[in-house]
Design an enzyme around this catalytic site. Structure first.
Site, PDB file in Angstrom:
ATOM      1  N   ASP A 109       0.832  -1.215   0.000  1.00  0.00           N
ATOM      2  CA  ASP A 109       0.000   0.000   0.000  1.00  0.00           C
ATOM      3  C   ASP A 109       0.862   1.258   0.000  1.00  0.00           C
ATOM      4  O   ASP A 109       0.519   2.274  -0.613  1.00  0.00           O
ATOM      5  CB  ASP A 109      -0.988   0.006   1.179  1.00  0.00           C
ATOM      6  CG  ASP A 109      -0.327  -0.234   2.548  1.00  0.00           C
ATOM      7  OD1 ASP A 109       0.812  -0.757   2.595  1.00  0.00           O
ATOM      8  OD2 ASP A 109      -0.959   0.098   3.565  1.00  0.00           O
ATOM      9  N   THR A 132      -5.348   1.235   9.064  1.00  0.00           N
ATOM     10  CA  THR A 132      -5.180   0.445  10.289  1.00  0.00           C
ATOM     11  C   THR A 132      -3.985   0.988  11.075  1.00  0.00           C
ATOM     12  O   THR A 132      -4.030   1.126  12.296  1.00  0.00           O
ATOM     13  CB  THR A 132      -4.928  -1.034   9.929  1.00  0.00           C
ATOM     14  OG1 THR A 132      -5.978  -1.471   9.071  1.00  0.00           O
ATOM     15  CG2 THR A 132      -4.867  -1.891  11.173  1.00  0.00           C
TER      16      THR A 132
HETATM   17  N1  LIG Z   1     -15.379   9.536  12.036  1.00  0.00           N
HETATM   18  C1  LIG Z   1     -14.936   8.287  11.868  1.00  0.00           C
HETATM   19  N2  LIG Z   1     -14.752   7.502  12.945  1.00  0.00           N
HETATM   20  C2  LIG Z   1     -14.277   6.249  12.811  1.00  0.00           C
HETATM   21  N3  LIG Z   1     -13.964   5.697  11.637  1.00  0.00           N
HETATM   22  C3  LIG Z   1     -14.138   6.447  10.546  1.00  0.00           C
HETATM   23  C4  LIG Z   1     -14.614   7.764  10.572  1.00  0.00           C
HETATM   24  N4  LIG Z   1     -14.641   8.261   9.308  1.00  0.00           N
HETATM   25  C5  LIG Z   1     -14.193   7.259   8.510  1.00  0.00           C
HETATM   26  N5  LIG Z   1     -13.900   6.186   9.256  1.00  0.00           N
HETATM   27  C6  LIG Z   1     -13.408   4.885   8.823  1.00  0.00           C
HETATM   28  O1  LIG Z   1     -12.320   5.015   7.982  1.00  0.00           O
HETATM   29  C7  LIG Z   1     -12.237   3.807   7.283  1.00  0.00           C
HETATM   30  C8  LIG Z   1     -11.708   4.065   5.920  1.00  0.00           C
HETATM   31  O2  LIG Z   1     -10.362   4.175   6.067  1.00  0.00           O
HETATM   32  P1  LIG Z   1      -9.313   3.455   5.157  1.00  0.00           P
HETATM   33  O3  LIG Z   1      -9.950   2.660   4.099  1.00  0.00           O
HETATM   34  O4  LIG Z   1      -8.366   4.506   4.775  1.00  0.00           O
HETATM   35  O5  LIG Z   1      -8.591   2.530   6.191  1.00  0.00           O
HETATM   36  P2  LIG Z   1      -9.061   1.192   6.908  1.00  0.00           P
HETATM   37  O6  LIG Z   1     -10.003   0.480   6.048  1.00  0.00           O
HETATM   38  O7  LIG Z   1      -9.505   1.545   8.290  1.00  0.00           O
HETATM   39  O8  LIG Z   1      -7.654   0.497   7.050  1.00  0.00           O
HETATM   40  P3  LIG Z   1      -6.884  -0.484   6.049  1.00  0.00           P
HETATM   41  O9  LIG Z   1      -6.837   0.192   4.717  1.00  0.00           O
HETATM   42  O10 LIG Z   1      -5.550  -0.599   6.713  1.00  0.00           O
HETATM   43  O11 LIG Z   1      -7.690  -1.733   6.048  1.00  0.00           O
HETATM   44  C9  LIG Z   1     -13.618   3.212   7.202  1.00  0.00           C
HETATM   45  O12 LIG Z   1     -13.600   1.912   7.737  1.00  0.00           O
HETATM   46  C10 LIG Z   1     -14.442   4.126   8.061  1.00  0.00           C
HETATM   47  O13 LIG Z   1     -15.257   3.380   8.919  1.00  0.00           O
HETATM   48  C1  LIG Z   2       2.172  -0.582   7.820  1.00  0.00           C
HETATM   49  C2  LIG Z   2       1.016  -1.272   7.103  1.00  0.00           C
HETATM   50  C3  LIG Z   2       0.326  -2.247   8.051  1.00  0.00           C
HETATM   51  C4  LIG Z   2       0.027  -0.164   6.699  1.00  0.00           C
HETATM   52  O1  LIG Z   2      -1.042  -0.684   5.977  1.00  0.00           O
HETATM   53  C5  LIG Z   2       1.521  -1.986   5.821  1.00  0.00           C
HETATM   54  O2  LIG Z   2       2.063  -1.063   4.929  1.00  0.00           O
HETATM   55  C6  LIG Z   2       2.537  -3.057   6.120  1.00  0.00           C
HETATM   56  O3  LIG Z   2       2.189  -4.133   6.539  1.00  0.00           O
HETATM   57  N1  LIG Z   2       3.844  -2.734   5.888  1.00  0.00           N
HETATM   58  C7  LIG Z   2       4.951  -3.635   6.042  1.00  0.00           C
HETATM   59  C8  LIG Z   2       6.124  -2.987   6.666  1.00  0.00           C
HETATM   60  C9  LIG Z   2       6.659  -1.739   5.970  1.00  0.00           C
HETATM   61  O4  LIG Z   2       5.952  -1.086   5.209  1.00  0.00           O
HETATM   62  O5  LIG Z   2       7.815  -1.375   6.199  1.00  0.00           O
END
Ligand SMILES: Nc1ncnc2c1ncn2[C@@H]1O[C@H](COP(=O)(O)OP(=O)(O)OP(=O)(O)O)[C@@H](O)[C@H]1O
Ligand SMILES: CC(C)(CO)[C@@H](O)C(=O)NCCC(=O)O
Ligand SMILES: [K+]
Length: 259
Positions: A109, A132
């Site tokens: 990512d 995350t």
């Molecule tokens: N006000 C808020 N409070 C909590 N969560 C929120 C809010 N606004 C947006 N989000 C969350 O942000 C998330 C979207 O974020 P994004 O897709 O960038 O990352 P992620 O899905 O949490 O993480 P990853 O990509 O690592 O799986 C959605 O799951 C949504 O629920």
């Molecule tokens: C840091 C996360 C978890 C963010 O999504 C992902 O990019 C990941 O697993 N990275 C591996 C370690 C690194 O990017 O150096």
């Protein structure tokens, strides 16, 4: 048409690119047990709901969860009759390779965000992604990912607070009315919101000092717009940055990869 799949540790996002724009974007939770057939039922139901009849010819995948890639490959093969490009695998070329310590498995990512941001803005960038984890990707003058910062994600920190302290409830992230909370929820929201505003500002400031050249800061991820209301943290916010990066890497492989 190109199906772009961005699989994070929390959510998996599918987006259909018709060469000019994204026709629709679908989100599901990341679960490694999900089979190719399950993905397809979910996908075809929702694209039907959006009134789209996509003709998927190519698939590109970025996954921070290695285990889910197998079933996504099966999905591409069985339902779209194509071999997907998987970012981070040796047969997926990057416009500019990363420059990091040998043996470092940079998150795909972060490579994708770097490629997408460089295509739009040129080099000398910090990409801040609120997923995350909250990640900071430094993109050099020539577009290479050259390192960055990984901090715990906003929702993860709130969840940890709730899990570890018996009297602290589950709360949503929001911008609090005031810094001094007068109830438990307001206190927690203030700690998270202003704590992360500070974290982003401090880390970007220190990156800029260390890098020693002017840098643009790009915010992305679901919570970027919320944090942008807290202070001037970003030069721009691009919610589709990861998806854009996937189209950039796909186009690069079409031009430069084996046919
Ligand atoms: N006000 C808020 N409070 C909590 N969560 C929120 C809010 N606004 C947006 N989000 C969350 O942000 C998330 C979207 O974020 P994004 O897709 O960038 O990352 P992620 O899905 O949490 O993480 P990853 O990509 O690592 O799986 C959605 O799951 C949504 O629920
Ligand atoms: C840091 C996360 C978890 C963010 O999504 C992902 O990019 C990941 O697993 N990275 C591996 C370690 C690194 O990017 O150096
Ligand atoms: K993400």
């Amino acid at each position: 048409m190109l199906l772009c799949i961005d699989c994070g540790n929390t959510n998996t996002v599918f987006s259909i690119w018709d060469g000019t724009r994204f026709l629709c974007t679908l989100r599901t939770s990341t679960e490694h047990q999900r089979t190719a057939d399950q993905y397809f039922v979910w996908f075809s139901t929702l694209v039907g709901h959006h009134g789209i009849r996509p003709e998927i010819e190519d698939v590109i995948i970025s996954s921070t969860v290695p285990r889910v890639v197998f079933n996504l490959r099966v999905l591409a093969d069985r339902y779209f009759n194509t071999r997907p490009l998987v970012v981070g695998r040796p047969d997926c070329l990057l416009p500019v390779p990363p420059r990091v310590d040998p043996g470092t498995g940079v998150g795909p990512d972060r490579l994708v965000n770097s490629a997408g941001a460089f295509e739009r803005h040129g080099g000398n960038l910090i990409v801040v992604d609120f997923g995350t984890a909250t990640t900071f990707d430094v993109v050099a003058q020539d577009g290479a990912y050259v390192g960055g910062v990984i901090a715990p994600g906003v929702n993860l920190s709130l969840e940890a607070l709730h899990m570890a302290a018996a009297a602290l409830p589950h709360v949503d992230v929001t911008k609090p009315q005031s810094v001094i909370g007068t109830n438990t929820v307001a206190c927690m929201q203030s700690g998270i919101f202003w704590g992360y505003v500070g974290l982003v500002r401090e880390i970007c400031g220190r990156i800029r000092d260390e890098y020693d050249q002017p840098m643009k800061i790009i915010g992305t991820g679901g919570l970027a717009p919320l944090f942008a209301t807290g202070d001037v943290l970003f030069d721009t916010i691009e919610e589709d940055l990861t998806m854009h990066g996937l189209t950039v890497i796909h186009a690069y492989n079409k031009e430069n990869g084996p046919t």
